[in-house]
Enzyme design. Structure first.
Site, PDB file in Angstrom:
ATOM      1  N   ASN A  25       0.832  -1.202   0.000  1.00  9.39           N
ATOM      2  CA  ASN A  25       0.000   0.000   0.000  1.00  9.39           C
ATOM      3  C   ASN A  25       0.865   1.250   0.000  1.00  9.39           C
ATOM      4  O   ASN A  25       1.965   1.249   0.566  1.00  9.39           O
ATOM      5  CB  ASN A  25      -0.881   0.072   1.258  1.00  9.39           C
ATOM      6  CG  ASN A  25      -1.707  -1.165   1.487  1.00  9.39           C
ATOM      7  OD1 ASN A  25      -2.230  -1.755   0.554  1.00  9.39           O
ATOM      8  ND2 ASN A  25      -1.829  -1.561   2.753  1.00  9.39           N
ATOM      9  N   THR A 268       3.910   3.758  13.408  1.00  8.34           N
ATOM     10  CA  THR A 268       3.405   3.126  12.189  1.00  8.34           C
ATOM     11  C   THR A 268       4.419   2.115  11.653  1.00  8.34           C
ATOM     12  O   THR A 268       5.581   2.452  11.441  1.00  8.34           O
ATOM     13  CB  THR A 268       3.126   4.178  11.099  1.00  8.34           C
ATOM     14  OG1 THR A 268       2.225   5.156  11.592  1.00  8.34           O
ATOM     15  CG2 THR A 268       2.545   3.521   9.856  1.00  8.34           C
ATOM     16  N   ASP A 272       5.137  -4.459  11.956  1.00  7.29           N
ATOM     17  CA  ASP A 272       5.582  -5.144  10.749  1.00  7.29           C
ATOM     18  C   ASP A 272       7.097  -5.337  10.742  1.00  7.29           C
ATOM     19  O   ASP A 272       7.597  -6.357  10.256  1.00  7.29           O
ATOM     20  CB  ASP A 272       5.157  -4.358   9.508  1.00  7.29           C
ATOM     21  CG  ASP A 272       3.650  -4.295   9.363  1.00  7.29           C
ATOM     22  OD1 ASP A 272       2.977  -5.240   9.802  1.00  7.29           O
ATOM     23  OD2 ASP A 272       3.150  -3.297   8.807  1.00  7.29           O
TER      24      ASP A 272
END
Length: 324
Positions: A25, A268, A272
């Site tokens: 994304n 953010t 991950d």
């Protein structure tokens, strides 16, 4: 300091092969003094376009650490597709297996406040077109890896098919149940070797109350409950409180991984980077406990930068920060 140096030495030994299937994304990111309440408008700073997507982030993090990473998924026919592929390639990710489809690439709209906390809205775009047929056409390339990384920003049928293909071929399958689904296909559970969730996702998955004090939580019971579901090995991240490795396959069933404290600028993509580190470390022969310990440093480093992939470090950068 000796303990830190010992932990970080593992960064010099990451070399294994990793496959990641899933989302890419463009993150449309705005910083604000605080996150808006429902129905409220707040004034933010300039709009930034940053490379993201949970799977793309995980692949980039693993590649920057030295793993040989191959990404599987789809980008659209827009300018964002070129942007995403260029950034993954720059991180060292093999993008040759990614397909191009008509329409927009995936994107997220992210708001980040002064404390580094964020809210995220996801639009799947091309990620929704990563279908089972595509997965089957890439079976040889997928099963040539040592470890497979999966999250749930792709169609669940595709995720399940990839897990089955790789697990049956002897590839270790690491499943990140995010975006969270309370009900997972039994076939996916049966073919996932390791589960990665945060603390809120774990309590929702088990149907238990989130405790006020995680030190008082019955982690041994969590091991039993997760194993009964089919997850015999799990990693539960606790944000600023570190993480827990839960393992029903060995005598040390519960391992607490201490947090690495930094002044967070933007969280953010930190989760991950944590998963990307686990992927790289497992593929390189590290134990799950050592992988989680190393991931604490890598994700803490990521919290000191802006964005997801843009904040990830190389082994040299990460060692320089924490050895000092």
């Amino acid at each position: 300091m000796a303990k830190v140096q010992e932990d970080l030495r593992a960064l010099d030994r990451l070399h294994g092969t990793v496959a990641v299937v899933g989302s890419m994304n463009v993150d449309y990111t705005i910083t604000t003094p605080r996150l808006p309440e429902p129905g409220e408008t707040v004034t933010g700073g300039p709009l930034e376009l940053l490379p993201g997507g949970k799977s793309g982030n995980q692949a980039a993090a693993a590649a920057l650490l030295g793993a040989q990473v191959r990404m599987f998924g789809a980008v659209g026919s827009d300018a964002n597709a070129v942007f995403l592929l260029n950034h993954l390639n720059a991180a060292g990710v093999d993008v040759s297996q990614i397909k191009r489809v008509d329409g927009p690439s995936g994107l997220t709209v992210i708001t980040v406040d002064d404390a580094g906390e964020n809210t995220i809205v996801y639009s799947a775009g091309s990620n929704a077109q990563v279908d089972v047929e595509y997965a089957l056409s890439k079976s040889e390339e997928l099963t040539s890896a040592s470890v497979l990384g999966l999250c749930l920003e792709s169609p669940i049928e595709t995720v399940t098919q990839c897990a089955r293909l790789c697990h049956d071929a002897g590839v270790t399958v690491l499943l990140n149940n995010s975006p969270f689904r309370a009900q997972l296909p039994q076939e996916l559970i049966d073919h996932a070797d390791i589960l990665l969730v945060n603390e809120v996702e774990m309590t929702q998955l088990l149907g238990v109350e989130e405790p006020d004090d995680w030190d008082a939580f019955d982690w041994d019971d969590a091991v039993n409950r997760l194993a009964a579901m089919g997850f015999r090995q799990s990693v539960v991240t606790l944000g600023g409180d570190g993480s827990m490795v839960l393992d029903a396959t060995c005598s040390q069933r519960v391992t607490r991984i201490d947090p690495v404290h930094v002044k967070a600028l933007d969280t953010t993509g930190c989760g991950d980077s944590f998963m990307g580190t686990i992927l790289a470390a497992l593929a390189s022969g590290q134990s799950l406990q050592k992988a989680a310990r190393l991931a604490s440093y890598v994700s803490a480093y990521a919290a000191t930068g802006r964005g997801a992939q843009a904040s990830y470090g190389t082994p040299a950068q990460i060692k320089a920060m924490f050895e000092e």
